[in-house]
Write a protein that holds these residues in place. Structure first.
Motif, short mmCIF file in Angstrom:
data_model
loop_
_atom_site.label_atom_id
_atom_site.label_comp_id
_atom_site.label_asym_id
_atom_site.label_seq_id
_atom_site.Cartn_x
_atom_site.Cartn_y
_atom_site.Cartn_z
N THR A 12 13.90 172.17 -21.66
CA THR A 12 14.67 171.65 -20.53
C THR A 12 15.34 170.35 -20.93
O THR A 12 14.69 169.46 -21.47
CB THR A 12 13.74 171.40 -19.32
OG1 THR A 12 13.02 172.59 -19.02
CG2 THR A 12 14.54 170.96 -18.11
N LEU A 13 16.63 170.28 -20.66
CA LEU A 13 17.39 169.05 -20.86
C LEU A 13 17.65 168.45 -19.49
O LEU A 13 18.26 169.10 -18.63
CB LEU A 13 18.72 169.34 -21.58
CG LEU A 13 19.69 168.17 -21.73
CD1 LEU A 13 19.06 167.03 -22.54
CD2 LEU A 13 20.99 168.64 -22.35
N ILE A 14 17.19 167.23 -19.30
CA ILE A 14 17.39 166.53 -18.03
C ILE A 14 18.40 165.42 -18.26
O ILE A 14 18.24 164.60 -19.17
CB ILE A 14 16.07 165.94 -17.51
CG1 ILE A 14 15.06 167.06 -17.29
CG2 ILE A 14 16.30 165.14 -16.23
CD1 ILE A 14 13.66 166.59 -17.00
N GLY A 15 19.45 165.42 -17.46
CA GLY A 15 20.50 164.41 -17.61
C GLY A 15 21.29 164.31 -16.33
O GLY A 15 20.77 164.55 -15.24
N LYS A 16 22.56 163.96 -16.48
CA LYS A 16 23.48 163.91 -15.33
C LYS A 16 24.90 164.01 -15.85
O LYS A 16 25.18 163.66 -17.00
CB LYS A 16 23.28 162.65 -14.50
CG LYS A 16 23.76 161.38 -15.16
CD LYS A 16 23.61 160.20 -14.23
CE LYS A 16 24.22 158.95 -14.88
NZ LYS A 16 24.17 157.81 -13.99
N PRO A 61 19.13 160.98 -21.59
CA PRO A 61 18.64 162.34 -21.44
C PRO A 61 17.18 162.46 -21.88
O PRO A 61 16.70 161.71 -22.73
CB PRO A 61 19.54 163.16 -22.37
CG PRO A 61 19.92 162.20 -23.45
CD PRO A 61 20.02 160.86 -22.76
N VAL A 62 16.52 163.42 -21.27
CA VAL A 62 15.13 163.73 -21.60
C VAL A 62 15.07 165.21 -21.97
O VAL A 62 15.65 166.05 -21.29
CB VAL A 62 14.20 163.47 -20.39
CG1 VAL A 62 12.77 163.85 -20.72
CG2 VAL A 62 14.28 162.01 -19.95
N VAL A 63 14.38 165.52 -23.06
CA VAL A 63 14.16 166.90 -23.47
C VAL A 63 12.68 167.20 -23.28
O VAL A 63 11.82 166.47 -23.78
CB VAL A 63 14.57 167.14 -24.94
CG1 VAL A 63 14.17 168.55 -25.38
CG2 VAL A 63 16.07 166.94 -25.11
N LEU A 64 12.42 168.27 -22.53
CA LEU A 64 11.06 168.75 -22.33
C LEU A 64 10.88 170.07 -23.06
O LEU A 64 11.77 170.91 -23.05
CB LEU A 64 10.77 168.98 -20.84
CG LEU A 64 11.08 167.87 -19.85
CD1 LEU A 64 10.81 168.36 -18.43
CD2 LEU A 64 10.26 166.64 -20.16
N ILE A 65 9.74 170.24 -23.67
CA ILE A 65 9.36 171.53 -24.24
C ILE A 65 8.15 171.99 -23.48
O ILE A 65 7.10 171.33 -23.49
CB ILE A 65 9.07 171.44 -25.75
CG1 ILE A 65 10.31 171.00 -26.52
CG2 ILE A 65 8.57 172.80 -26.27
CD1 ILE A 65 10.10 170.80 -28.01
N ASP A 68 6.53 169.33 -21.32
CA ASP A 68 6.08 168.09 -21.95
C ASP A 68 7.26 167.34 -22.55
O ASP A 68 8.13 167.95 -23.19
CB ASP A 68 5.07 168.40 -23.07
CG ASP A 68 3.80 169.05 -22.55
OD1 ASP A 68 3.35 168.69 -21.44
OD2 ASP A 68 3.26 169.92 -23.25
N VAL A 69 7.28 166.03 -22.37
CA VAL A 69 8.38 165.23 -22.92
C VAL A 69 8.36 165.30 -24.44
O VAL A 69 7.35 165.03 -25.08
CB VAL A 69 8.27 163.76 -22.46
CG1 VAL A 69 9.33 162.91 -23.16
CG2 VAL A 69 8.42 163.65 -20.96
N HIS A 70 9.50 165.70 -24.98
CA HIS A 70 9.68 165.73 -26.44
C HIS A 70 10.54 164.56 -26.88
O HIS A 70 10.23 163.91 -27.87
CB HIS A 70 10.34 167.05 -26.88
CG HIS A 70 10.69 167.07 -28.33
ND1 HIS A 70 11.94 166.73 -28.78
CD2 HIS A 70 9.95 167.34 -29.41
CE1 HIS A 70 11.95 166.79 -30.10
NE2 HIS A 70 10.76 167.17 -30.51
N LEU A 80 13.46 168.20 -33.44
CA LEU A 80 13.42 169.31 -32.49
C LEU A 80 13.14 170.63 -33.20
O LEU A 80 12.32 171.42 -32.75
CB LEU A 80 14.73 169.38 -31.70
CG LEU A 80 14.82 170.47 -30.64
CD1 LEU A 80 13.68 170.38 -29.63
CD2 LEU A 80 16.17 170.40 -29.93
N GLN A 81 13.80 170.87 -34.32
CA GLN A 81 13.54 172.08 -35.10
C GLN A 81 12.09 172.15 -35.53
O GLN A 81 11.46 173.22 -35.45
CB GLN A 81 14.46 172.13 -36.33
CG GLN A 81 15.89 172.41 -36.00
CD GLN A 81 16.82 172.25 -37.18
OE1 GLN A 81 16.51 171.58 -38.16
NE2 GLN A 81 17.99 172.87 -37.09
N ALA A 82 11.53 171.04 -35.97
CA ALA A 82 10.13 171.01 -36.40
C ALA A 82 9.19 171.31 -35.23
O ALA A 82 8.21 172.06 -35.39
CB ALA A 82 9.80 169.65 -37.02
#
Length: 89
Positions: A12-16, A61-65, A68-70, A80-82
């Motif tokens: 999930t990418l959280i932004g605006k 922006p926040v990236v969740l996997i 969970d915050v990544h 991210l690939q790792a």
């Protein structure tokens, strides 16, 4: 022909809208996810969700996997690939 992979990870990418860091993050995420059918991509705006706004307004922006915050602010493609590789994707 084998059946299509069912997404087993949600990213999930959280932004605006109008956030240049969010645009940069989206570009990195979509590049990393290209060809990874087992990852479901979801994009959410803090402007559409009061809970997300209250939680992340100063961190986008926040990236969740899988919830969970990544990453916060800048997405590193290799990191991210790792993280996806560790989960088998």
């Amino acid at each position: 022909m084998p059946p299509a992979a069912v997404p087993s990870i949600t990213l999930t990418l959280i932004g605006k809208p109008g956030c240049h860091l969010c645009d940069d993050a989206r570009e990195v995420v979509t590049t990393v996810l290209a060809g990874r059918d087992a990852v479901q991509f979801d994009e959410r705006s803090i402007l559409d969700d009061p809970e997300l706004h209250d939680r992340y307004w100063d961190e986008i922006p926040v990236v969740l996997i899988d919830g969970d915050v990544h990453t916060i602010y800048r997405v590193d493609a290799e990191r991210l690939q790792a993280a996806l590789a560790e989960r088998g994707h």
